[in-house]
Each structure stands twice: as C-alpha cells, then as structure tokens.
Design an enzyme around this catalytic site. Structure first.
Site, PDB file in Angstrom:
ATOM      1  CG  MET A  32       2.054 -73.729  18.580  1.00 63.60           C
ATOM      2  SD  MET A  32       2.207 -71.982  18.948  1.00 63.60           S
ATOM      3  CE  MET A  32       3.928 -71.707  18.565  1.00 63.60           C
ATOM      4  CG  HIS A  39       6.499 -81.225  15.974  1.00 62.37           C
ATOM      5  ND1 HIS A  39       7.017 -80.315  15.089  1.00 62.37           N
ATOM      6  CD2 HIS A  39       6.132 -80.525  17.071  1.00 62.37           C
ATOM      7  CE1 HIS A  39       6.948 -79.098  15.622  1.00 62.37           C
ATOM      8  NE2 HIS A  39       6.431 -79.206  16.830  1.00 62.37           N
ATOM      9  CD  GLN A  63       2.160 -70.562  22.453  1.00 64.57           C
ATOM     10  OE1 GLN A  63       1.237 -71.303  22.742  1.00 64.57           O
ATOM     11  NE2 GLN A  63       3.397 -71.019  22.277  1.00 64.57           N
ATOM     12  N   GLY A 149       8.390 -81.742  24.068  1.00 62.68           N
ATOM     13  CA  GLY A 149       9.809 -81.908  23.766  1.00 62.68           C
ATOM     14  C   GLY A 149      10.694 -81.198  24.783  1.00 62.68           C
ATOM     15  CE  LYS A 151      12.909 -76.484  19.818  1.00 60.48           C
ATOM     16  NZ  LYS A 151      12.499 -75.091  20.173  1.00 60.48           N
ATOM     17  CG  ASP A 152      10.008 -75.705  23.351  1.00 61.82           C
ATOM     18  OD1 ASP A 152      10.483 -74.612  23.017  1.00 61.82           O
ATOM     19  OD2 ASP A 152       9.575 -76.531  22.529  1.00 61.82           O
ATOM     20  CD  GLN A 155       5.983 -75.268  25.628  1.00 63.34           C
ATOM     21  OE1 GLN A 155       5.623 -74.198  25.171  1.00 63.34           O
ATOM     22  NE2 GLN A 155       6.120 -76.349  24.857  1.00 63.34           N
ATOM     23  CB  SER A 188       8.375 -74.730  13.662  1.00 68.01           C
ATOM     24  OG  SER A 188       7.824 -75.944  14.139  1.00 68.01           O
ATOM     25  NE  ARG A 189       9.230 -68.619  16.686  1.00 68.69           N
ATOM     26  CZ  ARG A 189       8.444 -68.978  17.712  1.00 68.69           C
ATOM     27  NH1 ARG A 189       8.773 -69.988  18.494  1.00 68.69           N
ATOM     28  NH2 ARG A 189       7.316 -68.325  17.956  1.00 68.69           N
TER      29      ARG A 189
HETATM   30  O1  PAF Z   1       5.520 -75.904  22.142  1.00 66.47           O
HETATM   31  C1  PAF Z   1       4.572 -75.495  21.443  1.00 66.47           C
HETATM   32  O2  PAF Z   1       4.491 -75.753  20.229  1.00 66.47           O
HETATM   33  C2  PAF Z   1       3.475 -74.646  22.088  1.00 66.47           C
HETATM   34  O3  PAF Z   1       3.997 -73.798  23.041  1.00 66.47           O
HETATM   35  C3  PAF Z   1       2.321 -75.494  22.663  1.00 66.47           C
HETATM   36  C4  PAF Z   1       2.786 -76.362  23.814  1.00 66.47           C
HETATM   37  C5  PAF Z   1       1.721 -76.367  21.570  1.00 66.47           C
HETATM   38  C6  PAF Z   1       1.221 -74.561  23.199  1.00 66.47           C
HETATM   39  O4  PAF Z   1       0.693 -73.762  22.188  1.00 66.47           O
END
Ligand code: PAF
Length: 289
Positions: A32, A39, A63, A149, A151-152, A155, A188-189
């Site tokens: 994003m 990244h 999202q 990554g 970290k998520d 996800q 990023s946050r």
């Molecule tokens: O992890 C992220 O930055 C977002 O959730 C992704 C995978 C790019 C989907 O928008």
C-alpha cells in the site's frame, strides 16, 4: 533514480507479457506504499527469485473499516518509486481506485475460518478486502511468485490458504519481519508515533521475546505467558491499549492452551493513532529459534 510506473490493468498486463516473451519469470510484491526497509527487503528477495518484479502500490479502500485511517494513510509516491528502483523493481503498478473498483466488485473473496480471529475480530471485513484485492492483483499480474512480510502473520496465512484453495498458479513466499535496531517491527504506521510513543513501542517485541524465554524455561500455560506479556506491556508501554495477545496454532490460528508444540504468539496494541501488530514463532523445544 526512479521506477517506471504503470497505471492501468491493460498496461501492466502488456509489460508482464513482454517480459514473459523475453523469458523472464515474474514476481509480485503487493504493497500500500509508504515503503520502508521491510518492503525493500521483499522487493530485493523478489528480484533474487525472479527476473521481472512488479510492485503494486495501492491503498486499498475495501480493507479499511469506517473510522479507520484510509484517508490519512501515509502516501509518498516519489519516495516509493525511488525505493522500488533501488531495490530492483522493474515497474510499479499504481492504479487509481476506479481502475480497480469501477464497476464496484460485487464479488468478495474470503477465508472465513481464518479471518474472524486476531486482527479480523477487531477489524470486521478487513481480510475480505485484503483477499479480494490480492486475488484481483494475482489475476491482473499473473505472477509466478508473490511475496508478503511475516509481520502480517494472519494476512500471510490467509493469503497462502486463498492461493491454494483457489488454485492460483503461483507460490506465496513469506519473508522475515524487518526490525529497527531496538526490535520494533517496521511498519508504515510507525510514522504515526510521537517520540514518546515510539520509545514505548519497543515493548511489543520485548513482550514476544519474554514469551519465548518463558516457554524456553518450561512454562507451558498459554494463559500465564499471555498474562506475563500483558504485565510487561503495562510497565513498558503504559500508554498502550492492548487489542489482543493470543497464542495460537501456526496453521489454523486456533487458540492454544498448552504450549507443548510450536505456536505463534501474536499481539496488537494501540499507541496513540497507531495500531501496531507483531508476532513470533515460539517453539519450546527449540527456544533459541
Ligand atoms: O499488507 C498490505 O500492505 C496490504 O494488506 C496488501 C497485501 C498490499 C493488500 O492491500
């Protein structure tokens, strides 16, 4: 140094097709934007694996829930393109929302049994938005590999399952979390944190290390480990509001009571405007891993 940009689905498909015709394999790094060293390490890993690396930069509206930070999410396109170029991306796919969602997607992709817990519990609909946009990106770019990554963690677990269940012909690669020197996971946050909050944010990683130490010393109760983490956070990050601390099975994400096998320890903590997440694999049999 900057990176070529593609703004339309037709254009990115044409570029990918040309690279394939040249015999190159294709990697996709979905992001994003607001790119940081985490990244960049994904893009470098993608470049080591594939000849043509596409970085998608798209702040995906679907999202974000009502009241979340979609409008204020950090956007830094010029710096992002420099980061893409220096890390080895061939092209940045930067569609406008209308390119992705006009007409609006009536189709939703979801992995319900993995999405209702952890972050999904406090962000209803979040993972449906993630799965739907990532499925669209997979179909648009048709990469051989897609990198995310660790970290998520939730996800990555959900997307790996989605890719397998829907037979996307690609490999989902999950790369290690990149940390600041004091252990804070890059995000990023993190830019939302004030100086004082940034100093407290290190407590997330510290609490994960504490969980690993306790398990290594023989503590088997997930409840007691989580409680020790809670107490550590209360001491070291007094302004933090814990969203969750959970100890789960690494694949099913189901809560675990007894730490007698490898588990994933995950937490989310709100500090000011930032909602920070982090996680760690804890294997009591191999505490130093
Ligand atoms: O992890 C992220 O930055 C977002 O959730 C992704 C995978 C790019 C989907 O928008």
């Amino acid at each position: 140094m900057t990176c070529p940009v593609s703004e339309t689905i037709a254009d990115i498909r044409a570029r990918v097709a040309r690279s394939r015709a040249d015999g190159l394999s294709v990697a996709l790094v979905p992001t994003m934007g607001a790119l940081h060293a985490g990244h960049e390490s994904l893009i470098r890993a993608a470049r080591e694996r594939c000849g043509f690396v596409v970085v998608s930069i798209f702040v995906n509206p679907t999202q974000f829930g009502p009241g979340e930070d979609y409008a204020s999410y950090p956007r830094s396109p010029e710096a992002d393109l420099e980061a893409c170029a220096r890390s080895g991306a061939a092209v940045a796919f930067m569609p406008q929302p209308a390119e992705m969602y006009d007409p609006p997607s009536l189709t939703v992709v979801s992995v319900p049994s993995l999405s209702g817990t952890l972050c999904g519990a406090s962000r209803p609909g979040h993972f449906e938005g993630v799965c739907t946009v990532v499925a669209k990106l997979f179909n648009i770019v048709q990469p051989d590999q897609a990198l995310f990554g660790a970290k998520d963690y939730q996800q990555a677990t959900i997307l790996r399952r989605m890719a397998g269940d829907l037979n996307f012909p690609l490999e989902v690669v999950v790369c290690p979390t990149v940390r600041e020197t004091d252990g804070l996971a890059m995000s990023s946050r993190n830019r939302y944190l004030s100086g004082g909050q940034r100093a407290q944010a290190v407590a997330l990683h510290e609490s994960l290390l504490l969980a690993g130490r306790l398990a290594g010393q023989g503590e088997r109760s997930a409840g007691r480990i989580a409680q020790a983490m809670r107490e550590h956070l209360a001491r070291r990050a007094p302004d933090g509001r814990i969203d969750y601390i959970q100890i789960v099975d690494p694949d099913s994400l189901a809560d675990v009571d007894t730490v007698d096998r490898p588990v994933q320890v995950l937490l989310a903590v709100r500090l000011g405007r930032a909602r920070l997440i982090d996680n760690m694999r804890v294997d009591a049999a191999r505490p130093d891993r």
